[in-house]
Design a protein around this motif. Structure first.
Motif, PDB file in Angstrom:
ATOM      1  N   GLY A 162       8.573   7.257  -8.325  1.00 16.34           N
ATOM      2  CA  GLY A 162       7.849   5.913  -8.489  1.00 16.34           C
ATOM      3  C   GLY A 162       6.599   6.044  -7.599  1.00 16.34           C
ATOM      4  N   ALA A 163       6.432   6.679  -6.580  1.00 15.72           N
ATOM      5  CA  ALA A 163       5.484   6.892  -5.594  1.00 15.72           C
ATOM      6  C   ALA A 163       4.459   7.965  -5.810  1.00 15.72           C
ATOM      7  CB  ALA A 163       5.824   6.721  -4.332  1.00 15.72           C
ATOM      8  N   ILE A 164       4.671   8.737  -6.974  1.00 16.12           N
ATOM      9  CA  ILE A 164       3.833   9.739  -6.923  1.00 16.12           C
ATOM     10  C   ILE A 164       3.441  10.174  -8.715  1.00 16.12           C
ATOM     11  CG2 ILE A 164       5.506  11.502  -6.936  1.00 16.12           C
ATOM     12  CD1 ILE A 164       3.564  13.359  -5.662  1.00 16.12           C
TER      13      ILE A 164
ATOM     14  N   THR B 194      -3.917   2.699  -4.360  1.00 14.00           N
ATOM     15  CA  THR B 194      -3.797   1.704  -3.488  1.00 14.00           C
ATOM     16  C   THR B 194      -2.228   1.123  -3.395  1.00 14.00           C
ATOM     17  OG1 THR B 194      -5.796   0.477  -3.582  1.00 14.00           O
ATOM     18  CG2 THR B 194      -4.318  -0.758  -2.610  1.00 14.00           C
ATOM     19  N   SER B 195      -1.562   0.983  -2.134  1.00 11.14           N
ATOM     20  CA  SER B 195      -0.387   0.467  -2.232  1.00 11.14           C
ATOM     21  C   SER B 195      -0.404  -0.741  -1.450  1.00 11.14           C
ATOM     22  CB  SER B 195       0.558   1.404  -1.430  1.00 11.14           C
ATOM     23  OG  SER B 195       1.127   2.643  -2.253  1.00 11.14           O
ATOM     24  N   GLY B 196       0.172  -1.933  -2.059  1.00 11.64           N
ATOM     25  CA  GLY B 196      -0.019  -3.212  -1.581  1.00 11.64           C
ATOM     26  C   GLY B 196       1.255  -3.971  -1.401  1.00 11.64           C
TER      27      GLY B 196
ATOM     28  N   ALA C 103      -3.686  10.870  -3.937  1.00 13.72           N
ATOM     29  CA  ALA C 103      -3.997   9.496  -3.377  1.00 13.72           C
ATOM     30  C   ALA C 103      -2.779   8.755  -3.525  1.00 13.72           C
ATOM     31  CB  ALA C 103      -5.236   9.009  -4.424  1.00 13.72           C
ATOM     32  N   ASP C 104      -2.013   8.870  -4.582  1.00 13.15           N
ATOM     33  CA  ASP C 104      -0.674   7.926  -4.923  1.00 13.15           C
ATOM     34  C   ASP C 104       0.294   8.307  -3.783  1.00 13.15           C
ATOM     35  OD1 ASP C 104       1.111   6.301  -6.235  1.00 13.15           O
ATOM     36  OD2 ASP C 104       1.435   7.571  -7.905  1.00 13.15           O
ATOM     37  N   ALA C 105       0.412   9.537  -3.732  1.00 14.10           N
ATOM     38  CA  ALA C 105       1.564  10.021  -2.662  1.00 14.10           C
ATOM     39  C   ALA C 105       1.291   9.506  -1.234  1.00 14.10           C
ATOM     40  CB  ALA C 105       1.862  11.511  -2.689  1.00 14.10           C
ATOM     41  N   LEU C 106      -0.001   9.711  -1.073  1.00 12.41           N
ATOM     42  CA  LEU C 106      -0.503   9.602   0.407  1.00 12.41           C
ATOM     43  C   LEU C 106      -0.478   8.138   0.570  1.00 12.41           C
ATOM     44  CD1 LEU C 106      -3.257  12.542   1.008  1.00 12.41           C
ATOM     45  CD2 LEU C 106      -0.978  12.267   2.078  1.00 12.41           C
ATOM     46  N   SER C 107      -0.986   7.162  -0.375  1.00 15.52           N
ATOM     47  CA  SER C 107      -0.920   5.950  -0.033  1.00 15.52           C
ATOM     48  C   SER C 107       0.540   5.282   0.341  1.00 15.52           C
ATOM     49  CB  SER C 107      -1.465   4.976  -1.272  1.00 15.52           C
ATOM     50  OG  SER C 107      -0.741   5.096  -2.317  1.00 15.52           O
ATOM     51  N   THR C 108       1.373   5.845  -0.298  1.00 18.18           N
ATOM     52  CA  THR C 108       2.980   5.483   0.018  1.00 18.18           C
ATOM     53  C   THR C 108       3.012   5.922   1.306  1.00 18.18           C
ATOM     54  OG1 THR C 108       3.515   5.487  -2.250  1.00 18.18           O
ATOM     55  CG2 THR C 108       5.344   5.433  -0.889  1.00 18.18           C
ATOM     56  N   ALA C 109       2.942   7.226   1.764  1.00 19.22           N
ATOM     57  CA  ALA C 109       3.070   7.782   2.982  1.00 19.22           C
ATOM     58  C   ALA C 109       2.553   6.952   4.298  1.00 19.22           C
ATOM     59  CB  ALA C 109       2.591   9.197   3.058  1.00 19.22           C
TER      60      ALA C 109
HETATM   61 MG    MG Z   1       2.242   5.970  -4.387  1.00 23.64          MG
END
Ligand code: MG
Ligand code: ADP
Length: 345
Positions: free
Chosen positions: A182-184, A251-253, A294-300
């Motif tokens: 879900g985070a990537i 963005t992860s918010g 961007a997706d994976a690193l925003s979660t990381a």
């Molecule tokens: Mg993500």
């Protein structure tokens, strides 16, 4: 899927975190210049829109159809709410013997393991057993028992996944492991949707899947693409505008999806080592060459927190971060290189 859509339904307004500034206004006035917009469609439990430059409406339609076909494909393979998806089947069959997977799923799992190594386990798609407990908590409003959490954590850890790139196999070291991409996966879907349009001959466009955005070619606004970042505490407001050419943003918010326990919001992003919902950062925006990065690193970075998270991003060339803490959500903290993308305050 229905389940997820219902869950997400409550948060739709804030979940569409990034918006294309003036996109629609521009579309109406400049349609003859050859940029076309799909409008928002429901995909992967969120909403997607595609903008593309084309010579005719027919051509735009075929570019847009190709882009959505890729996003639908990723959903079919990687939606863990669907017991028949490839990823759900994998969960039941990759132990004890290795299991062959599709090239798409292999690519996402292999990339995920790299992001786990890079973030020292802050990002980890083997978090599945813990996210299952989080989903129960979202329904019941009750924290899982310490025993349930201990049992779940024993099945978490990217080092328990063995990949064979030649055979495209995945193997779990422990029974009951569960992957949650879900985070990537949304970032990956954006990348291959864009690639599909390029393969068909598109020279410029933008794909936005639930705030995972990637742009290519010259944009409609004087050759540029602009993306608005929302204020994490006043989601109707645009905080800053990013000028993004040949780049992606995610963005992860903490306001997008959360459970509520004892009146306290609990983020859907978990620290895999403690099973706790992350708290320090109200929002993390990553600007990177690809949407998957961007997706994976925003979660990381959400898991690592301000200090460690920004330190990680500073080490990665071509990647920038803008974060806001929960303690001071009106203060922006960014990597030095992020400034070149910020258009106005
Ligand atoms: Mg993500
Ligand atoms: P969103 O999907 O809202 O854009 P993210 O990209 O941050 O947000 O993905 C969050 C999802 O990823 C969670 O809902 C969960 O399924 C999964 N997840 C939660 N914590 C982690 C983690 N530490 N590493 C990898 N995936 C995670």
């Amino acid at each position: 899927m229905t389940n997820k859509l219902q869950n997400v339904g409550k948060y739709i307004a804030p979940a569409v975190f990034l918006c294309v500034l003036g996109g629609l206004m521009w579309y109406q006035s400049h349609q003859h210049h050859g940029y076309y917009n799909s409008g928002y469609r429901s995909v992967m439990g969120t909403f997607a829109q595609v903008t593309v430059a084309a010579a005719s409406e027919e051509q735009a339609h075929s570019f847009i159809t190709a882009a959505f076909a890729e996003m639908d494909k990723v959903n079919r393979i990687m939606n863990d709410w669907d017991p028949n998806s490839e990823i759900s089947q994998l969960t039941q069959t990759a132990y004890p013997e290795p299991k062959v997977v599709s090239p798409e799923l292999f690519e996402v799992i292999a990339a995920s393991v790299e992001y786990s190594k890079l973030s020292e386990g802050a990002f980890d798609i083997t978090v599945g057993p813990e996210t299952q407990l989080w989903r129960q908590m979202q329904k019941t409003g009750q924290k899982p028992s310490p025993e349930a959490l201990t049992t779940a954590r024993a099945k978490v850890g990217y080092e328990k996944v063995t990949l064979n790139p030649a055979e495209k196999t995945v193997q779990f070291a422990v029974e009951g492991m569960k992957l949650d991409v879900g985070a990537i996966a949304k970032g990956y879907a954006v990348d291959i949707a864009m690639e599909a349009m390029r393969t068909q001959g598109a020279v410029a466009g933008m794909v936005d899947l639930g705030g995972n955005v990637r742009c290519f070619g010259p944009g409609p606004a004087g050759g540029n693409w602009y993306i608005g970042l929302r204020d994490p505490r006043h989601t109707e407001k645009t905080l800053i505008k990013l000028r993004l050419n040949e780049m992606a943003v995610a963005t992860s918010g903490d306001y997008e999806r959360y459970a509520v326990v004892d009146g306290q919001p609990q983020s859907h992003i978990l620290n895999p080592k403690t099973s706790e919902s992350v708290k320090e950062l109200a929002s993390v925006t990553i600007i990177a060459p690809t949407a998957m990065q961007a997706d994976a690193l925003s979660t990381a970075v959400s898991v690592l927190g301000k200090e460690k998270g920004l330190a990680l991003i500073e080490k990665i060339p071509g990647v920038e971060a803008i974060v806001m803490t929960s303690a001071q959500p009106d203060q922006r903290i960014e990597t030095p290189g992020a400034k070149q993308f910020i258009e106005m305050d």
